[in-house]
Design a protein around this motif. Structure first.
Motif, PDB file in Angstrom:
ATOM      1  N   ALA A 689       0.849  -1.198   0.000  1.00  0.00           N
ATOM      2  CA  ALA A 689       0.000   0.000   0.000  1.00  0.00           C
ATOM      3  C   ALA A 689       0.883   1.248   0.000  1.00  0.00           C
ATOM      4  O   ALA A 689       1.904   1.286   0.694  1.00  0.00           O
ATOM      5  N   PRO A 690       0.509   2.300  -0.726  1.00  0.00           N
ATOM      6  CA  PRO A 690       1.388   3.485  -0.838  1.00  0.00           C
ATOM      7  C   PRO A 690       1.315   4.412   0.356  1.00  0.00           C
ATOM      8  O   PRO A 690       2.211   5.238   0.550  1.00  0.00           O
ATOM      9  N   ARG A 691       0.268   4.329   1.149  1.00  0.00           N
ATOM     10  CA  ARG A 691       0.078   5.267   2.257  1.00  0.00           C
ATOM     11  C   ARG A 691      -0.292   4.511   3.519  1.00  0.00           C
ATOM     12  O   ARG A 691      -0.608   3.331   3.502  1.00  0.00           O
ATOM     13  N   GLY A 692      -0.286   5.275   4.636  1.00  0.00           N
ATOM     14  CA  GLY A 692      -0.692   4.707   5.909  1.00  0.00           C
ATOM     15  C   GLY A 692       0.468   4.583   6.872  1.00  0.00           C
ATOM     16  O   GLY A 692       1.572   5.102   6.647  1.00  0.00           O
ATOM     17  N   SER A 693       0.224   3.892   7.950  1.00  0.00           N
ATOM     18  CA  SER A 693       1.244   3.684   8.974  1.00  0.00           C
ATOM     19  C   SER A 693       2.335   2.753   8.459  1.00  0.00           C
ATOM     20  O   SER A 693       2.221   2.164   7.371  1.00  0.00           O
TER      21      SER A 693
END
Length: 827
Positions: A689-693
């Motif tokens: 995933a490209p974003r997030g924690s």
């Protein structure tokens, strides 16, 4: 066989000689039958032990009655043998040997508490042995004299605490920081509160069996101190407690001497001197660094840093020589032959040194052999070397029934037996060339044993031992004993020989490090049991004197171990091993000709699972080269062991979001969503995933072969799962549960999208987060998946699309009872 003779009358002849020979032969058969039965009894499965009711204090009576039964069977064997009934005599002595093992083992199995969670106990007892004192924690053995639950209304704790009596042993840790610690002294009693955990160890291919170590030392539970200030109860009673206090005081004096030497030289800690001084004077390896221990293992010189039989024999010989030289000058020497007095002095010196070393197996063996040998001198009796070996072998097991669980037991007796066999018929044994030949034959002869026990072939053993044995035995060990003696008088004066020992130690470790770099890697998986047994037979055959025929056949016996490798998957197939690394992850992926590692295991303080678990497992599985390492994300529980693995495989490419904290230097590239590659007909796909924690941006790996697909998910949480549902292919027959089974992951949509039928959970035993959470397990089961957990089953092996557990393939030895009971719970 060579005789060890003392002056006296010549051997009898005729009928008396024949009668004496028959008696000696009968004694050997009886000793062999007793020892063989005592060893074979270890293979009795623990359910049989529990069902037989052999435990002392159980339905069959007290320990005294059962010990009397063992002694009675031994006496019965001697009686019926003397009456000419050899078969019945062997049967009786075999039963005595088996019961000698089974009674204490079954007692320990029954006394070991089985419980499912931590409990708090108020304990009174004494510290046994030296305390392993580190900056971040202390670890010690505690003998319990009184126990009760810290919270009286806790019924489970009440049962567990009472089961520790009488005189149960615990392995406890204290994480109190140094300024707030009170001193813990060996041989002193304390009143303390400890939080206890059930016995459990990691179960993986290869590696150290910690559960067997605990069982060998009769440990009933592990735990840590809950109160920072234990109450001192005073000195414990008994001769062992007195020896422990003396050893603790001696260690303090040596530490003071080393501190004085460090202040004088201003060169920093004397690490080499501390390791050698404590190891050779007290048998304490606590000062040895991980790197120094690795050098010793890789060069086959680790036996020198435990006080060995060679050192005990040297001390005994020195004492005998000094007494013999000076005895004739004393007025009381008349009527007392110097040879006998010197023999008595040698026995006393050997036992004194063995007690200083804590009565380790090699020192006990050497002291017993010297005692029997020198008793022959005092009694003017003739001994054969093989008889001495057999008597010491039986006596060690008679004194300590748990000794066969100690690797030092087998290495020590095997080394002496090889020497006895190989010196037979050799003239001029003490010539330099013959000593070199003996060292070579001893190195070769111990190779099958060290290969099988340590997954190592120490190619540098011969040159390393040629340097280390004379240096350590003839120079450093006497200096260490001199330092210990002088330190009891003046630690400041003892600082000078301590400084000399450090200089010699630095040179020794420098040579060993150079040999490790020059010679091939010592890490090699051992062959199967049959191939290893044939290899051992061939090596022993080659070591016999030249007049023995069939050396060509002996070489043939070596071939299966050298030529037959481990099996690998077929092209298009893959295998996966989810290692039992506790609260973390490490997964080995194997194809027809390649190996890949997903995550590297955690590192918690000094405990590095990369070094302690992952690398031994790779050795046991015959992994000589890793093609790639994929790290899911830069978290200590997934990448903590990477530095150790990169040190062993420096050319391996690493894929993942890492930095230099984890040893990710050199060939490193980021994890890119959509990257794919094929190896041996198996497809590897990366998703991210490209974003997030940091958890959400874990690098997810999907492996697809002819037997199905495996999805490795790192620590992704709900947000990443939703993104991957739209941008990645998630269907897989087998899934490694995200985030160890946390409620923040494994959403219903993600679970349904995988269609998994087998679910693997990598979680720590009794971890503080409660992973895997019950609702997560229920969610996967609701779609028909079977849940496999490393905290219950050990390492999980995926072969041909089917999962099997490491524990299920292990023999049910007595020390595996508690682990089996935990794994028997409903998955």
């Amino acid at each position: 066989m060579r005789d060890v003779t003392s002056p006296g009358k010549a051997p009898a002849s005729g009928r008396a000689w024949a009668t004496s020979s028959r008696r000696r032969l009968a004694a050997r058969w009886l000793l062999l039958a007793w020892a063989g039965a005592a060893l074979l009894a270890w293979f009795v499965p623990w359910p049989v032990l529990v069902g037989a009711g052999l435990a002392a204090g159980g339905s069959d009576g007290s320990a005294a009655v059962q010990n009397g039964l063992v002694l009675g069977l031994a006496l019965l064997a001697l009686l019926v043998w003397r009456q000419g009934r050899a078969g019945w005599g062997l049967l009786a002595i075999s039963l005595a040997g088996a019961l000698h093992t089974l009674v204490p083992v079954s007692t320990l199995v029954e006394q070991t508490p089985v419980f499912g969670d931590r409990v708090d106990c108020r304990l009174e007892g004494a510290v046994v042995g030296l305390v392993d004192d580190r900056a971040d924690r202390r670890r010690f053995t505690f003998s319990v004299h009184a126990a009760r639950a810290a919270h009286p209304d806790d019924r489970v704790a009440t049962r567990v605490c009472q089961q520790l009596l009488p005189s149960g042993r615990l392995k406890l840790s204290d994480y109190t920081r140094p300024p707030e610690r009170i001193e813990l002294v060996a041989g002193v009693g304390y009143d303390l509160i400890a939080r206890l955990k059930p016995l459990r160890s990691h179960a993986n291919p290869g590696g150290f069996d910690y559960r067997r170590y605990l069982f060998r030392h009769q440990i009933l539970a592990t735990g840590y101190l809950r109160d920072r200030q234990p109450i001192v109860l005073g000195r414990a009673s008994g001769w062992r407690a007195q020896i422990d206090r003396w050893r603790d005081g001696a260690r303090s004096l040596l530490q003071e001497s080393l501190a004085v030497a460090e202040r004088r030289t201003a060169d920093g800690p004397l690490s080499a001197g501390a390791a050698l001084l404590h190891g050779l004077a007290l048998g304490d390896r606590g000062e040895l660094s991980d790197r120094q221990w690795e050098w010793l293992l890789a060069t086959g010189t680790n036996h020198l840093l435990a006080i060995s039989g060679l050192h005990v024999g040297m001390v005994a010989a020195l004492a005998a020589w000094l007494v013999r030289v000076g005895w004739g000058r004393l007025p009381i020497s008349r009527g007392w032959p110097a040879q006998r007095v010197a023999a008595l002095a040698a026995v006393l010196a050997a036992w004194s040194y063995a007690l200083i070393a804590g009565l380790s197996i090699p020192t006990l063996r050497a002291a017993l052999m010297l005692t029997v040998l020198l008793l022959g001198v005092l009694m003017q009796r003739r001994w054969r070397l093989l008889d001495l070996w057999l008597i010491a072998f039986v006596l060690v097991m008679a004194i300590d029934p748990f000794a066969p669980l100690d690797m030092g037991f087998w290495l020590s007796f095997a080394a002496v037996l090889l020497i006895i066999v190989m010196i037979r018929g050799r003239a001029g044994l003490w010539r330099p060339w013959e000593l070199l030949r003996l060292q070579w034959l001893l190195t070769l002869g111990l190779l099958p044993l060290t290969w099988g026990l340590f997954d190592r072939v120490a190619f540098a053993s011969l040159p390393a031992n040629l340097v280390a044995v004379p240096l350590v035995s003839m120079l450093i060990t006497p200096l260490a004993l001199l330092t210990l003696f002088v330190a009891t008088l003046s630690p400041a004066v003892a600082a000078w020989p301590a400084w000399v020992i450090d200089g010699l130690g630095q040179g020794l470790f420098a040579v060993l490090a150079w040999l490790v770099a020059v010679f091939p890697d010592s890490n090699h998986a051992p062959p199967g049991p049959l191939a290893l047994a044939l290899f051992a037979l061939g090596v022993l055959w080659l070591g016999l004197p030249r007049r023995f025929p069939g050396r060509g056949l002996a070489l043939l016996l070596l071939l299966p171990a050298l030529l037959v490798g481990s099996s690998r998957p077929s092209p298009g197939q893959f295998e996966a091993v989810v290692l039992d690394v506790g609260q973390g992850a490490a997964v080995l992926l194997r194809t027809a000709r390649h190996d890949l590692l997903y995550d590297a295991g955690p590192r918690f303080g000094r405990f590095d699972t990369g070094e302690a678990i992952v690398l031994p497992a790779l050795r046991a599985l015959d992994v000589s080269q890793l093609d790639r390492i994929v790290i899911s994300h830069a978290a200590m529980d997934h990448a903590g062991g990477l530095a150790s693995i990169r040190a062993a495989f420096p050319q391996t490419e690493v894929i993942g979001p890492l930095d230099s904290r984890f040893g990710a230097v050199g060939q490193t590239r980021p994890c890119r969503h959509g990257d794919e590659w094929m190896i041996d007909g198996v497809r590897f796909s990366l998703f991210r995933a490209p974003r997030g924690s940091a958890n959400d941006r874990s690098c997810v790996l999907r492996v697809a072969g002819q037997s199905g697909a495996l999805l490795l998910t790192g620590d992704i949480e709900a947000a990443a799962e939703q993104w991957l549902l739209r941008h990645a292919r998630l269907d897989a027959e087998t899934v490694l549960v995200p985030h160890h089974g946390s409620t923040s992951s494994s959403t219903a949509a993600f679970v349904a999208a995988t269609g998994a039928r087998q679910v693997l959970v990598s979680a720590g035993f009794l971890n503080r987060w409660g992973h895997p959470r019950a609702e997560v397990v229920a969610r996967w089961r609701a779609v028909g998946a079977r849940v496999w957990r490393t905290d219950r089953y050990g390492a999980l092996l995926l072969e041909h699309g089917q999962v099997r557990a490491e524990r299920s393939g292990q023999w049910p030895f007595p020390w595996r009872r508690s682990a089996w009971l935990h794994s028997a719970l409903t998955p």
